[in-house]
Design an enzyme around this catalytic site. Structure first.
Site, mmCIF file in Angstrom:
data_model
loop_
_atom_site.group_PDB
_atom_site.id
_atom_site.type_symbol
_atom_site.label_atom_id
_atom_site.label_comp_id
_atom_site.label_asym_id
_atom_site.label_seq_id
_atom_site.Cartn_x
_atom_site.Cartn_y
_atom_site.Cartn_z
ATOM 1 N N ASP A 27 28.754 41.933 36.766
ATOM 2 C CA ASP A 27 28.316 42.794 37.862
ATOM 3 C C ASP A 27 29.128 42.437 39.102
ATOM 4 O OD1 ASP A 27 26.896 44.689 39.354
ATOM 5 O OD2 ASP A 27 25.343 43.268 39.909
ATOM 6 N N SER A 28 29.141 43.336 40.059
ATOM 7 C CA SER A 28 29.837 43.063 41.310
ATOM 8 C C SER A 28 29.225 41.873 42.047
ATOM 9 C CB SER A 28 29.798 44.302 42.211
ATOM 10 O OG SER A 28 28.456 44.664 42.490
ATOM 11 N N HIS A 206 21.098 45.867 41.305
ATOM 12 C CA HIS A 206 20.466 45.090 42.367
ATOM 13 C C HIS A 206 19.052 45.599 42.684
ATOM 14 C CE1 HIS A 206 24.637 43.832 43.118
ATOM 15 N NE2 HIS A 206 24.156 42.859 43.865
#
Length: 292
Positions: A27-28, A206
């Protein structure tokens, strides 16, 4: 294929992974830990290597090409760690990279991606108005457009697309249940509720960490849907198809090894203590080699 092949020609391919190899998740930032934990519970014998590109988070405001390049770097890193499968636990990265990645690595390194869980919201909505909270880049991608055309439009369900660039940084810094966060949520969600939306699709990994704040604000007015369990099930299906389900017990040792690209492992440790459920053993460290 220009987004990946010139950067990463698949030279020196890794040997085909065995069933006891780890699952790779990218994930970022740390939001994809919501997906990692779903997979950890659904597949209790699996080890997980989690890559968070905290040096470049958030991805939402970045250009399409930059997102492809950063995603390619991350998946290549997981591949070189000997992972048996990669989960792109980032809606923004999935929106632009899945086809490239799958063609590049082929059948020996399966890639699982995400798309906002709009279909179940459309099928269950009573008001015929649903909302999707995601990054601007996710809405630019074709994946969400395809889902809207396939499911929402034939059912005559209106889809309200909502973006807020403040939310990812709030989760990354551990401020996901603060007054500041709730005010930011109200700013974008109040208009959707006023228009009659009865479902909110959490279109970024998120955002499941915002559930408590959203429920405190709206209660039963908004039903929340995310992709976590669906991704865990799809990962299991692919591993089963490729005879890669681990049978090793994970009662001892670290199940979830987290790596971050930014020089902030120590700072994130206190945040992860609140994000990761206590029954999952984990560690966190910085990636020392240069990527890209």
């Amino acid at each position: 294929m220009s987004a990946i092949l010139p950067l990463y020609p698949l030279e020196n391919p890794m040997p085909k992974a065995l069933a006891n190899a780890p699952i790779g998740i990218f994930d970022s930032g740390i939001g994809g830990l919501s997906i990692a934990q779903e997979i950890a519970h659904y597949l209790p014998n699996e080890r997980i290597v989690y890559y968070a590109d905290t040096a470049h988070v958030p991805y939402g405001p970045r250009t399409d090409q930059n997102i492809r390049e950063l995603t390619a770097q991350a998946i290549e890193w997981l591949y070189r760690q000997g992972c048996k499968i990669a989960v792109v636990a980032c809606n923004t990265a999935s929106a632009f990279s899945l086809d490239y990645l799958r063609e590049h690595y082929g059948e020996n390194f399966p890639i699982v991606g995400l798309v906002p869980a709009l279909k179940p919201a459309v099928l269950q909505s009573q008001s015929k108005v649903v909302s999707v909270l995601a990054t601007p880049a996710t809405f630019r991608g074709q994946l969400i457009k395809d889902v809207i055309q396939r499911f929402a439009e034939p059912a005559q369900v209106e889809v309200l697309t909502i973006t807020n660039l403040d939310l990812v940084p709030l989760v990354e810094s551990g401020r996901y249940n603060t007054l500041e966060c709730k005010q930011s949520l109200q700013k974008v969600l109040d208009p959707a509720v006023a228009k009659g939306a009865d479902y909110l699709v959490l279109g970024c990994t998120h955002y499941p960490y915002l559930k408590q704040s959203i429920q405190e604000l709206y209660g039963a007015k908004l039903s929340l849907i995310d992709s976590g369990l669906a991704v865990a099930r799809q990962t299991a299906r692919i591993l089963l198809k490729n005879e890669l389900i681990s049978t090793d017990s994970q009662e001892s040792g670290v199940r979830l090894r987290c790596f971050v690209s930014g020089q902030n492992a120590k700072e994130l440790e206190s945040v992860l203590k609140h994000l990761i459920q206590p029954e999952i053993t984990w560690s966190i460290e910085n990636i020392v080699e240069k990527l890209g």
